[in-house]
Design a protein around this motif. Sequence first.
Motif, PDB file in Angstrom:
ATOM      1  N   THR A 146       0.872  -1.175   0.000  1.00 14.29           N
ATOM      2  CA  THR A 146       0.000   0.000   0.000  1.00 14.29           C
ATOM      3  C   THR A 146       0.907   1.223   0.000  1.00 14.29           C
ATOM      4  O   THR A 146       1.909   1.261   0.713  1.00 14.29           O
ATOM      5  N   ALA A 147       0.559   2.206  -0.817  1.00 13.34           N
ATOM      6  CA  ALA A 147       1.385   3.417  -0.899  1.00 13.34           C
ATOM      7  C   ALA A 147       0.495   4.612  -1.181  1.00 13.34           C
ATOM      8  O   ALA A 147      -0.611   4.488  -1.688  1.00 13.34           O
ATOM      9  N   GLU A 148       1.019   5.776  -0.834  1.00 12.67           N
ATOM     10  CA  GLU A 148       0.347   7.032  -1.144  1.00 12.67           C
ATOM     11  C   GLU A 148       0.985   7.622  -2.395  1.00 12.67           C
ATOM     12  O   GLU A 148       2.208   7.679  -2.510  1.00 12.67           O
ATOM     13  N   LEU A 149       0.132   8.052  -3.332  1.00 12.94           N
ATOM     14  CA  LEU A 149       0.604   8.666  -4.571  1.00 12.94           C
ATOM     15  C   LEU A 149       0.178  10.127  -4.619  1.00 12.94           C
ATOM     16  O   LEU A 149      -1.019  10.423  -4.571  1.00 12.94           O
ATOM     17  N   PRO A 150       1.131  11.046  -4.720  1.00 17.01           N
ATOM     18  CA  PRO A 150       0.755  12.431  -4.963  1.00 17.01           C
ATOM     19  C   PRO A 150       0.107  12.529  -6.347  1.00 17.01           C
ATOM     20  O   PRO A 150       0.579  11.904  -7.303  1.00 17.01           O
ATOM     21  N   VAL A 151      -0.972  13.295  -6.456  1.00 14.65           N
ATOM     22  CA  VAL A 151      -1.691  13.484  -7.715  1.00 14.65           C
ATOM     23  C   VAL A 151      -2.091  14.954  -7.833  1.00 14.65           C
ATOM     24  O   VAL A 151      -2.016  15.705  -6.864  1.00 14.65           O
ATOM     25  N   LYS A 152      -2.528  15.333  -9.020  1.00 13.39           N
ATOM     26  CA  LYS A 152      -2.980  16.705  -9.269  1.00 13.39           C
ATOM     27  C   LYS A 152      -4.413  16.672  -9.786  1.00 13.39           C
ATOM     28  O   LYS A 152      -4.740  15.904 -10.699  1.00 13.39           O
ATOM     29  N   LEU A 153      -5.266  17.501  -9.198  1.00  9.64           N
ATOM     30  CA  LEU A 153      -6.593  17.721  -9.737  1.00  9.64           C
ATOM     31  C   LEU A 153      -6.443  18.723 -10.867  1.00  9.64           C
ATOM     32  O   LEU A 153      -5.846  19.789 -10.691  1.00  9.64           O
TER      33      LEU A 153
END
Length: 159
Positions: A146-153
């Motif tokens: 499990t990992a957190e992914l930075p994303v852009k709206l």
Amino acid sequence: MVTLRPASREDMPAVASLHEASARELGRTHYDEQQVLAWSGRKDPEKYPYDEPGEHFVVAELDGEVVGFGHLAVEDGEVRAVYVSPDAARCGVGSALLAHLEATARDAGHDDCYLWASLNAVAFYRQAGWTVVESDVVETSGNGVTAELPVKLMEKEFA
């Protein structure tokens, strides 16, 4: 030449495989090994909404092979996926898919669209006229990680 068509049940194994490969290969430019491992985790061909009401799901073919897919939640005007096989990246497949999804949203009466972009795709969307609205983080799981992914709206207003 790229051909777009509605996706079918028979396409879903190829879609799942392409989805995994795209995340694994193209995601490496902006995410670390753990993030890529979680994002590229085994995709279930049965979980793609290719035939659900309100969902517009298409595949892109080159020489009879599925090399990309796109997904639009029509009511919301949300582009939920534009994925291209790493072997077909930068060949116009993603641009054709995105233009098709945008046209579908416009035809449905939307004045704009939005999406959540992985960091490796932000430049692609910017080139197509999309703007970053905010940054966020999403959690993804796969391959036992499990990992957190930075994303852009991102959003695009139609003229």
